[in-house]
Design a protein around this motif. Structure first.
Motif, PDB file in Angstrom:
ATOM      1  N   ALA A   1      18.323  -9.190 -31.154  1.00  0.00           N
ATOM      2  CA  ALA A   1      19.036  -8.069 -31.780  1.00  0.00           C
ATOM      3  C   ALA A   1      19.189  -6.914 -30.802  1.00  0.00           C
ATOM      4  CB  ALA A   1      18.291  -7.612 -33.034  1.00  0.00           C
ATOM      5  N   ILE A   2      18.126  -6.619 -30.078  1.00  0.00           N
ATOM      6  CA  ILE A   2      18.200  -5.540 -29.086  1.00  0.00           C
ATOM      7  C   ILE A   2      19.177  -5.917 -27.982  1.00  0.00           C
ATOM      8  CG2 ILE A   2      16.912  -4.275 -27.318  1.00  0.00           C
ATOM      9  CD1 ILE A   2      14.429  -4.566 -29.160  1.00  0.00           C
ATOM     10  N   TRP A   3      19.044  -7.130 -27.460  1.00  0.00           N
ATOM     11  CA  TRP A   3      19.900  -7.589 -26.363  1.00  0.00           C
ATOM     12  C   TRP A   3      21.370  -7.559 -26.767  1.00  0.00           C
ATOM     13  CZ3 TRP A   3      22.547 -12.454 -25.670  1.00  0.00           C
ATOM     14  CH2 TRP A   3      23.010 -12.664 -24.376  1.00  0.00           C
ATOM     15  N   ALA A   4      21.671  -8.147 -27.901  1.00  0.00           N
ATOM     16  CA  ALA A   4      23.068  -8.229 -28.335  1.00  0.00           C
ATOM     17  C   ALA A   4      23.612  -6.867 -28.751  1.00  0.00           C
ATOM     18  CB  ALA A   4      23.197  -9.219 -29.491  1.00  0.00           C
ATOM     19  N   GLY A   5      22.830  -6.119 -29.506  1.00  0.00           N
ATOM     20  CA  GLY A   5      23.305  -4.823 -30.007  1.00  0.00           C
ATOM     21  C   GLY A   5      23.494  -3.801 -28.915  1.00  0.00           C
TER      22      GLY A   5
ATOM     23  N   LYS B   1      35.550   3.499 -33.487  1.00  0.00           N
ATOM     24  CA  LYS B   1      34.671   2.955 -32.451  1.00  0.00           C
ATOM     25  C   LYS B   1      33.334   3.692 -32.429  1.00  0.00           C
ATOM     26  CE  LYS B   1      37.754   0.757 -29.200  1.00  0.00           C
ATOM     27  NZ  LYS B   1      38.175   0.610 -27.810  1.00  0.00           N
ATOM     28  N   LEU B   2      33.391   5.009 -32.568  1.00  0.00           N
ATOM     29  CA  LEU B   2      32.160   5.793 -32.604  1.00  0.00           C
ATOM     30  C   LEU B   2      31.284   5.354 -33.774  1.00  0.00           C
ATOM     31  CD1 LEU B   2      30.343   8.112 -31.652  1.00  0.00           C
ATOM     32  CD2 LEU B   2      31.730   9.638 -33.082  1.00  0.00           C
ATOM     33  N   PHE B   3      31.876   5.207 -34.944  1.00  0.00           N
ATOM     34  CA  PHE B   3      31.130   4.779 -36.128  1.00  0.00           C
ATOM     35  C   PHE B   3      30.542   3.384 -35.922  1.00  0.00           C
ATOM     36  CE2 PHE B   3      31.045   3.179 -40.623  1.00  0.00           C
ATOM     37  CZ  PHE B   3      30.015   4.007 -41.052  1.00  0.00           C
ATOM     38  N   GLY B   4      31.298   2.489 -35.333  1.00  0.00           N
ATOM     39  CA  GLY B   4      30.806   1.146 -35.048  1.00  0.00           C
ATOM     40  C   GLY B   4      29.617   1.165 -34.101  1.00  0.00           C
ATOM     41  N   LEU B   5      29.700   1.977 -33.043  1.00  0.00           N
ATOM     42  CA  LEU B   5      28.590   2.089 -32.104  1.00  0.00           C
ATOM     43  C   LEU B   5      27.347   2.651 -32.777  1.00  0.00           C
ATOM     44  CD1 LEU B   5      30.474   3.359 -28.926  1.00  0.00           C
ATOM     45  CD2 LEU B   5      29.487   1.101 -29.284  1.00  0.00           C
ATOM     46  N   VAL B   6      27.535   3.650 -33.627  1.00  0.00           N
ATOM     47  CA  VAL B   6      26.403   4.237 -34.363  1.00  0.00           C
ATOM     48  C   VAL B   6      25.772   3.186 -35.273  1.00  0.00           C
ATOM     49  CG1 VAL B   6      25.782   5.939 -36.138  1.00  0.00           C
ATOM     50  CG2 VAL B   6      27.222   6.610 -34.200  1.00  0.00           C
ATOM     51  N   LEU B   7      26.590   2.390 -35.954  1.00  0.00           N
ATOM     52  CA  LEU B   7      26.049   1.338 -36.822  1.00  0.00           C
ATOM     53  C   LEU B   7      25.258   0.303 -36.027  1.00  0.00           C
ATOM     54  CD1 LEU B   7      28.988   0.691 -39.324  1.00  0.00           C
ATOM     55  CD2 LEU B   7      26.792   1.781 -39.805  1.00  0.00           C
ATOM     56  N   ILE B   8      25.739  -0.062 -34.860  1.00  0.00           N
ATOM     57  CA  ILE B   8      25.016  -1.017 -34.014  1.00  0.00           C
ATOM     58  C   ILE B   8      23.644  -0.447 -33.647  1.00  0.00           C
ATOM     59  CG2 ILE B   8      24.937  -2.082 -31.714  1.00  0.00           C
ATOM     60  CD1 ILE B   8      28.026  -2.341 -31.936  1.00  0.00           C
ATOM     61  N   ILE B   9      23.630   0.792 -33.211  1.00  0.00           N
ATOM     62  CA  ILE B   9      22.369   1.418 -32.793  1.00  0.00           C
ATOM     63  C   ILE B   9      21.392   1.496 -33.965  1.00  0.00           C
ATOM     64  CG2 ILE B   9      21.341   3.583 -31.986  1.00  0.00           C
ATOM     65  CD1 ILE B   9      24.008   3.881 -30.303  1.00  0.00           C
TER      66      ILE B   9
ATOM     67  N   GLY C   1      21.391  -0.386 -36.607  1.00  0.00           N
ATOM     68  CA  GLY C   1      21.009  -1.752 -36.949  1.00  0.00           C
ATOM     69  C   GLY C   1      19.873  -2.249 -36.081  1.00  0.00           C
ATOM     70  N   VAL C   2      19.952  -1.970 -34.782  1.00  0.00           N
ATOM     71  CA  VAL C   2      18.877  -2.374 -33.870  1.00  0.00           C
ATOM     72  C   VAL C   2      17.585  -1.645 -34.225  1.00  0.00           C
ATOM     73  CG1 VAL C   2      18.095  -2.265 -31.459  1.00  0.00           C
ATOM     74  CG2 VAL C   2      20.414  -3.040 -31.991  1.00  0.00           C
ATOM     75  N   ILE C   3      17.685  -0.359 -34.535  1.00  0.00           N
ATOM     76  CA  ILE C   3      16.497   0.410 -34.925  1.00  0.00           C
ATOM     77  C   ILE C   3      15.870  -0.165 -36.186  1.00  0.00           C
ATOM     78  CG2 ILE C   3      15.711   2.659 -35.802  1.00  0.00           C
ATOM     79  CD1 ILE C   3      17.811   3.917 -33.851  1.00  0.00           C
ATOM     80  N   LEU C   4      16.698  -0.474 -37.190  1.00  0.00           N
ATOM     81  CA  LEU C   4      16.174  -1.029 -38.441  1.00  0.00           C
ATOM     82  C   LEU C   4      15.510  -2.378 -38.234  1.00  0.00           C
ATOM     83  CD1 LEU C   4      18.981  -0.087 -40.984  1.00  0.00           C
ATOM     84  CD2 LEU C   4      16.650   0.787 -40.916  1.00  0.00           C
ATOM     85  N   LEU C   5      16.087  -3.223 -37.403  1.00  0.00           N
ATOM     86  CA  LEU C   5      15.474  -4.517 -37.110  1.00  0.00           C
ATOM     87  C   LEU C   5      14.115  -4.351 -36.447  1.00  0.00           C
ATOM     88  CD1 LEU C   5      18.528  -6.612 -36.004  1.00  0.00           C
ATOM     89  CD2 LEU C   5      16.968  -7.185 -37.839  1.00  0.00           C
ATOM     90  N   ASN C   6      14.015  -3.375 -35.551  1.00  0.00           N
ATOM     91  CA  ASN C   6      12.730  -3.142 -34.903  1.00  0.00           C
ATOM     92  C   ASN C   6      11.688  -2.547 -35.848  1.00  0.00           C
ATOM     93  OD1 ASN C   6      12.767  -3.877 -32.034  1.00  0.00           O
ATOM     94  ND2 ASN C   6      14.608  -2.637 -32.045  1.00  0.00           N
ATOM     95  N   MET C   7      12.136  -1.777 -36.801  1.00  0.00           N
ATOM     96  CA  MET C   7      11.210  -1.192 -37.777  1.00  0.00           C
ATOM     97  C   MET C   7      10.718  -2.246 -38.766  1.00  0.00           C
ATOM     98  SD  MET C   7      13.124   2.468 -38.451  1.00  0.00           S
ATOM     99  CE  MET C   7      12.337   2.671 -40.020  1.00  0.00           C
ATOM    100  N   GLY C   8      11.448  -3.361 -38.868  1.00  0.00           N
ATOM    101  CA  GLY C   8      11.079  -4.420 -39.794  1.00  0.00           C
ATOM    102  C   GLY C   8       9.812  -5.137 -39.407  1.00  0.00           C
ATOM    103  N   GLY C   9       9.373  -4.994 -38.172  1.00  0.00           N
ATOM    104  CA  GLY C   9       8.128  -5.626 -37.732  1.00  0.00           C
ATOM    105  C   GLY C   9       8.292  -7.117 -37.486  1.00  0.00           C
TER     106      GLY C   9
ATOM    107  N   ALA D   1      27.062  -2.331 -27.407  1.00  0.00           N
ATOM    108  CA  ALA D   1      27.342  -0.889 -27.366  1.00  0.00           C
ATOM    109  C   ALA D   1      27.619  -0.422 -25.940  1.00  0.00           C
ATOM    110  CB  ALA D   1      26.174  -0.116 -27.977  1.00  0.00           C
ATOM    111  N   LEU D   2      26.786  -0.856 -24.997  1.00  0.00           N
ATOM    112  CA  LEU D   2      26.996  -0.441 -23.607  1.00  0.00           C
ATOM    113  C   LEU D   2      28.282  -1.010 -23.022  1.00  0.00           C
ATOM    114  CD1 LEU D   2      23.384  -0.636 -22.112  1.00  0.00           C
ATOM    115  CD2 LEU D   2      24.701   1.413 -22.698  1.00  0.00           C
TER     116      LEU D   2
END
Length: 107
Positions: free
Chosen positions: A61-65, A87-95, A97-105, A69-70
């Motif tokens: 998720a981190i790698w792809a997201g 595009k800005l909104f899409g980039l924000v959603l990606i970021i 999403g990655v944060i939420l996946l990492n918070m999921g443990g 974005a980059l």
């Protein structure tokens, strides 16, 4: 080398390889084509090493997201591609999403 450093290397290499695709002209330009091959080769190798300790779902998720974005940012800055609110909104959603996946443990 730490797993997250390997993941960063994988992301940067993937973004480099993806960015080179734009100028390969269908793999007719030698040096950009070699850049794609080397970039993706390093990316997948580094990603595979990071997966020795990182959970697959989180690492991918981190790698792809972050890579997506980059790469979009490189397209905007280097290739002068259009930038707008969608595009800005899409980039924000990606970021986020990655944060939420990492918070999921890793349970």
């Amino acid at each position: 080398m730490g797993a997250y450093l390997l993941l960063i290397l994988a992301i940067v290499s993937e973004v480099f390889g993806s960015s080179m695709l734009k100028i390969t002209n269908g793999f007719k330009n030698l040096f950009p084509s070699l850049g794609v091959i080397v970039g993706y080769g390093i990316a997948f190798y580094a990603l595979s090493l990071s997966l020795k300790t990182l959970p697959l779902g989180v690492a991918y998720a981190i790698w792809a997201g972050v890579g997506t974005a980059l790469t979009a940012i490189v397209g905007i800055i280097i290739y002068k591609e259009e930038f707008n609110n969608k595009k800005l909104f899409g980039l924000v959603l990606i970021i986020f999403g990655v944060i939420l996946l990492n918070m999921g443990g890793t349970h």
